[in-house]
Every structure is written in structure tokens, then in C-alpha cells.
Design an enzyme around this catalytic site. Structure first.
Site, PDB file in Angstrom:
ATOM      1  N   THR A 144       2.117   9.410  -4.620  1.00  0.00           N
ATOM      2  CA  THR A 144       2.254   9.345  -6.238  1.00  0.00           C
ATOM      3  C   THR A 144       0.999  10.086  -6.753  1.00  0.00           C
ATOM      4  O   THR A 144      -0.066   9.871  -5.938  1.00  0.00           O
ATOM      5  CB  THR A 144       2.608   8.058  -7.092  1.00  0.00           C
ATOM      6  OG1 THR A 144       2.454   8.188  -8.269  1.00  0.00           O
ATOM      7  CG2 THR A 144       1.441   7.337  -6.391  1.00  0.00           C
ATOM      8  N   SER A 179      -2.786   0.616 -10.110  1.00  0.00           N
ATOM      9  CA  SER A 179      -2.036  -0.805 -10.186  1.00  0.00           C
ATOM     10  C   SER A 179      -1.844  -0.952  -8.783  1.00  0.00           C
ATOM     11  O   SER A 179      -2.159  -0.325  -7.609  1.00  0.00           O
ATOM     12  CB  SER A 179      -0.577  -0.486 -10.725  1.00  0.00           C
ATOM     13  OG  SER A 179       0.009   0.266 -10.037  1.00  0.00           O
ATOM     14  N   TYR A 181       0.949  -1.571  -7.280  1.00  0.00           N
ATOM     15  CA  TYR A 181       1.990  -0.241  -6.870  1.00  0.00           C
ATOM     16  C   TYR A 181       1.230   1.007  -6.290  1.00  0.00           C
ATOM     17  O   TYR A 181       1.619   1.222  -5.052  1.00  0.00           O
ATOM     18  CB  TYR A 181       3.050  -0.042  -7.748  1.00  0.00           C
ATOM     19  CG  TYR A 181       3.500   1.139  -7.740  1.00  0.00           C
ATOM     20  CD1 TYR A 181       4.556   1.575  -6.455  1.00  0.00           C
ATOM     21  CD2 TYR A 181       3.207   2.364  -8.626  1.00  0.00           C
ATOM     22  CE1 TYR A 181       5.149   2.786  -6.383  1.00  0.00           C
ATOM     23  CE2 TYR A 181       3.862   3.620  -8.263  1.00  0.00           C
ATOM     24  CZ  TYR A 181       4.450   3.765  -7.180  1.00  0.00           C
ATOM     25  OH  TYR A 181       5.095   5.145  -6.958  1.00  0.00           O
ATOM     26  N   HIS A 182       0.526   1.500  -7.159  1.00  0.00           N
ATOM     27  CA  HIS A 182      -0.158   2.864  -7.057  1.00  0.00           C
ATOM     28  C   HIS A 182      -1.112   2.507  -5.728  1.00  0.00           C
ATOM     29  O   HIS A 182      -0.928   3.390  -4.752  1.00  0.00           O
ATOM     30  CB  HIS A 182      -0.934   3.108  -7.993  1.00  0.00           C
ATOM     31  CG  HIS A 182      -0.099   3.662  -8.944  1.00  0.00           C
ATOM     32  ND1 HIS A 182       0.239   3.101 -10.049  1.00  0.00           N
ATOM     33  CD2 HIS A 182       0.261   5.062  -9.266  1.00  0.00           C
ATOM     34  CE1 HIS A 182       0.950   3.812 -11.102  1.00  0.00           C
ATOM     35  NE2 HIS A 182       1.131   5.125 -10.510  1.00  0.00           N
ATOM     36  N   LYS A 185       0.811   2.965  -2.350  1.00  0.00           N
ATOM     37  CA  LYS A 185       1.060   4.173  -1.797  1.00  0.00           C
ATOM     38  C   LYS A 185      -0.083   4.991  -1.004  1.00  0.00           C
ATOM     39  O   LYS A 185       0.093   5.501   0.031  1.00  0.00           O
ATOM     40  CB  LYS A 185       1.341   5.301  -3.278  1.00  0.00           C
ATOM     41  CG  LYS A 185       2.582   5.024  -3.622  1.00  0.00           C
ATOM     42  CD  LYS A 185       3.679   5.565  -3.110  1.00  0.00           C
ATOM     43  CE  LYS A 185       5.244   5.414  -3.742  1.00  0.00           C
ATOM     44  NZ  LYS A 185       6.363   5.732  -3.023  1.00  0.00           N
TER      45      LYS A 185
END
Ligand code: NAD
Ligand code: USQ
Length: 409
Positions: A144, A179, A181-182, A185
Site C-alpha cells: 500500500t 494505522s 493495518y498499514h 503491510k
């Protein structure tokens, strides 16, 4: 190519599986279907009804004459990941199969842990499966743009030349994700890069921007081939949400000042970028990074584009600046390079009013299914989800018993 598409039940995985199949590649589509369960927990649902995977592949065969093999599989199971790769011996694996919502990852501790375990363990299992059974296979991994954050300098494609104390090196570009989530990655990227270096695997990390659009040529071929469309606060991405809001006359929910700038791309370009990356594999031992987006916009500019597209039809749309639930810069420098996919032949779709009209048209068709209470953000980066969204169910990790050191010699 024989390609395994992981996360094939998702917004991007399903159109990619169809696109690759339409272009004559042999496709194995795998997914745990966990996203459908996350929807239930969050009180969310794809606006466009989506068929089961079984039904989708049957319909695709009937419409196109081509076969997609469907496998239900959870990547957090090492034996299952290993068996899949060993059985199909793919030329490429396209890995979409992750928890991909930043708000979901910020609801609570268990949601952050679930996100990082699901994503990091799933990717690690895949790396071990590739080493074991298909070390020459090209891993095309969805990363991302949010891995980089919003630095005050140009963003390069994965690496930056640095001169320090008179010496130079080409180093991974600094990561400042926004975040849990990020962050997952970023952890994936490091693990993949390490295995390319240590085991000689080959991989391309596609640092993708925010995707918009309601489908592709293939998903438009039949109602049972449609992909999901998320418009809610947890899963909906910004432009798709603005189109859904405009369609029902809801003010557009700009968070904060709206100067947040991101790279965006049309879902039709996602499927093409993935195919281009797969057709042009990296070398053994190489960890390659492409920034996968086509244009950059601020949130305010996106809201203005939707408002202008409505105005062209004589319709007025209002914009609400809500207090920003996220911790992010609202005015900042942003200039990210995105040349490498263009060099491979990508002919990008730029954002046109006609696309906005098309997405709004689709939303209007299913407008009775819209729950307006899902437009306001429920998750705050500082205070979490306030306990309103159910906790994730307990999942055990099916990690195989490791062979003893003596057995491995
Ligand atoms: P999605 O939630 O629609 O699809 C993800 C799919 O992966 C789901 O069907 C889910 O069931 C499956 N999955 C999750 N964990 C799994 C596991 N452990 N084993 C097997 N299957 C699992 O998401 P999407 O929008 O299609 O995104 C796909 C990928 O692209 C994600 O990795 C995401 O981070 C990345 N990405 C998406 C966007 C975007 O705007 N949608 C932008 C940049 C990057
Ligand atoms: N935003 C608003 N109003 C909204 C929704 C979002 O102003 O109603 C703002 C957010 O504050 C943020 C920007 O729009 O500044 C983008 O938010 P988003 O929800 O569209 O995107 P994001 O949370 O970053 O995540 C999405 C996908 C994720 C992917 C990422 C690409 O869900 O899987 O990794 O886009 S990127 O943003 O480049 O990291």
C-alpha cells in the site's frame, strides 16, 4: 501463466481472477471467505449483492467458456498454504488475502492483533510454502502507498539513494504508516525483502493507492460476476463512499480540512497492473517495488469532483467537514513517483465525470440497501471503536509441528 490469486473473493481479487482468466491464464482462486464474516461483525454488507464463489466460477465458465479453479483456504494455516503451492506449482502468486481496513485495525487491541496476525502470519506462511515447493514462482504482493505515510520529500518507488557521512547507498524508502493495518503491510514488506535476500525468492510489492470504481469489463458481463462495493465507514474507500453519499443526497463526509492527499487508481487499472507485474517477473533474489496508482488527489478535490459531476446533471451536493477521526496530516506536501508500471505498458484511466456517473448509477440501482448510519465514522484513531463493533472471534493458528533439527540434518 498459471496464477494463484489469494483473496479472490474480495473487491480486487475477484476482478483480477476474471481478468487473468479472460486473458488466457490458468487461474486458481483461493480465499478463506473471512471478509464475509467480518462484514457480519461490523454490521456492514456489500451494496451490490455478491454471489458465492462456487456460483461465480460456474457463471464465469458459462459466460466465457473458461475455467477458474476455486479453493477455500485460510493462509494462516501453514499446512494449507504449503499444500496449495505444492499442488498447483504456480508461475505467479498474486496475494490480496489480507485484512485491509485501517479503521478495522484501530477498533481495539484484539482487532489490531487480529489484523497483524492474519496479515503477517499469512504472508510468512506463503513465503515458507514458496521456498518449500515453488522457489522460482514470482510473488506479486499487494502492499500500500500508506506504507510511506506523508513525508515532506518526494516518495520514490521502494528505495532511496542516500548519502551519509560521505558514503552512498540505495536503501528501502523510510516507512511512516498511519494505522495498525498499514503497519502490517510494512512488516510484510520487510519479511518478503528478507526472504528474497536470504532464500533467493522473487517478489514484486505493489504499493497500491486507494482504489475506486464499481467493476471491470468482466464483472459487468453478468450480475453474478459483480464484485463487492463497500460504502460504509469501515470498508468503504473515500471516492466510492462519496459517490454513494451523493447518490442518496447525503453530505460528503470530508474528514478534517480535507487536504489529505493520496494516490488513487481505477479498479480497471488495478487488474491490468497486476497482470503487467506478473508477466514481467523480477529476478531471483530481487525484491522489486512498484507504486501502483495513476493520479493523486486531496480528499477535498475528490469531494469537489463528485459535486461537479452532480452539478452537471443539475443536482446539488453538500460537503460536511467532520472532525477527523484519524491521526493524519491534513495539509502536507505529497509527490509520489509512479513510473515503473507505465514503463511496462500501463495505459491509465484518468478520473472522468463519466466514471463518477457510472458508480453513482450503480449505487442508485441498489439504493434501498444503503444504511445511512454507516456514513458517519464509528472508529476513532485515539479512542477506538467505543465497543460498538463486535470483538473478532478467537482463531487458532494451524502451525505445523516443525521437523526436528536432526531430521533436517
Ligand atoms: P477485500 O477485503 O475486499 O478482499 C480481501 C480478501 O482476502 C477477502 O475476500 C478475504 O476473505 C480474504 N482474506 C483475508 N485474509 C485471508 C486469509 N488469511 N486467508 C485467505 N483469505 C483471506 O479487500 P480488497 O479491497 O480486495 O483488497 C485486496 C488487497 O489489496 C489487500 O491486501 C489490500 O490491502 C490491498 N489494497 C487495497 C486497496 C483498496 O483500495 N481496496 C488499496 C491498496 C491496497
Ligand atoms: N476520508 C475522508 N472521508 C471519508 C473516508 C476517508 O475524508 O469518508 C479520508 C481519510 O481520512 C484518508 C483518505 O480519505 O485521509 C483515504 O481514506 P480511505 O478510507 O479511502 O483509505 P485508507 O484508509 O488509506 O485505506 C484504503 C484501503 C486500504 C489501502 C489504502 C491505500 O482500504 O486497503 O491500503 O486505501 S493507501 O491509502 O494509499 O494507503
Amino acid at each position: 501463466m498459471r496464477v494463484v490469486v489469494l483473496g479472490a473473493d474480495g473487491y480486487l481479487g475477484w476482478p483480477t481472477a476474471l481478468h487473468l482468466s479472460a486473458r488466457g491464464h490458468e487461474v486458481v482462486a483461493a480465499d478463506s471467505l473471512i471478509r464475509r464474516r467480518w462484514d457480519v461483525l461490523c454490521g456492514t454488507e456489500s451494496l451490490v449483492p455478491i454471489a458465492s464463489m462456487k456460483r461465480r466460477v460456474e457463471r464465469w465458465k458459462q459466460v466465457s467458456g473458461k475455467q477458474i479453479v476455486w479453493e477455500k483456504l485460510d493462509l494462516t494455516s501453514l499446512p494449507d498454504a504449503t499444500a496449495l503451492i505444492a499442488q498447483y506449482q504456480p508461475d505467479a502468486v498474486v496475494h490480496f488475502a489480507e485484512q485491509r481496513s485501517a479503521p478495522y485495525s484501530m477498533i481495539s487491541g484484539p482487532h489490531a492483533v487480529e489484523t497483524q496476525v492474519n496479515n503477517v502470519v499469512g504472508t510468512l506462511n506463503l513465503l515458507f510454502a514458496l521456498r518449500e515447493s515453488a522457489p522460482d514462482c514470482h510473488l506479486v504482493k499487494l502492499g500500500t502507498m500508506g506504507e510511506y505515510g506523508t513525508p515532506n520529500i518526494d516518495i520514490e518507488e521502494g528505495y532511496i539513494e542516500i548519502e551519509h557521512n560521505g558514503r552512498k547507498d540505495r536503501l528501502p524508502y523510510p516507512k511512516q504508516p498511519g494505522s495498525f493495518y498499514h503497519l502490517s503491510k510494512v512488516h510484510d514488506s520487510h519479511n518478503i525483502m528478507f526472504t528474497c535476500r536470504a532464500w533467493g525468492l522473487r517478489a514484486t510489492d505493489l504499493n497500491q493507492g486507494v482504489v475506486y470504481g464499481s467493476g471491470t469489463d468482466e464483472t459487468d458481463m453478468h450480475s453474478e460476476l459483480r464484485t463487492r462495493f463497500d460504502y460504509d465507514d469501515i470498508w468503504g474507500t473515500v471516492l466510492n463512499r462519496f459517490c454513494a453519499q451523493a447518490a442518496v443526497g447525503h453530505p460528503l463526509t470530508v474528514y478534517g480540512k480535507g487536504g489529505q492527499t493520496r494516490g488513487l487508481l481505477d479498479i480497471r487499472d488495478t487488474v491490468r497492473c497486476v497482470e503487467l507485474a506478473a508477466l514481467n517477473p523480477s529476478d531471483r533474489g530481487e525484491f522489486r517495488v512498484f507504486n501502483q496508482f495513476t493520479e493523486q488527489f486531496s480528499v477535498e478535490q475528490l469531494a469537489d469532483r463528485v459535486r461537479a459531476a452532480r452539478r452537471a446533471h443539475g443536482l446539488e451536493t453538500s460537503i460536511d467537514h467532520l472532525p477527523n477521526p484519524r491521526t493524519e496530516m491534513e495539509t502536507h506536501y505529497y509527490n509520489a513517483k509512479h513510473q515503473r508500471l507505465l514503463d511496462l505498458g500501463l495505459v491509465p484511466h484518468s478520473l472522468q465525470d463519466s466514471l463518477i456517473d457510472r458508480v453513482i448509477g450503480l449505487v442508485e440501482r441498489y439504493k434501498k440497501r444503503i444504511k445511512p448510519e454507516l456514513f458517519a465514522p464509528r472508529v476513532d484513531w485515539r479512542f477506538g471503536g467505543g465497543g460498538k463493533i463486535a470483538a473478532p472471534p478467537k482463531r487458532s493458528l494451524h502451525v505445523a509441528t516443525a521437523p526436528s533439527i536432526s531430521a533436517r540434518g
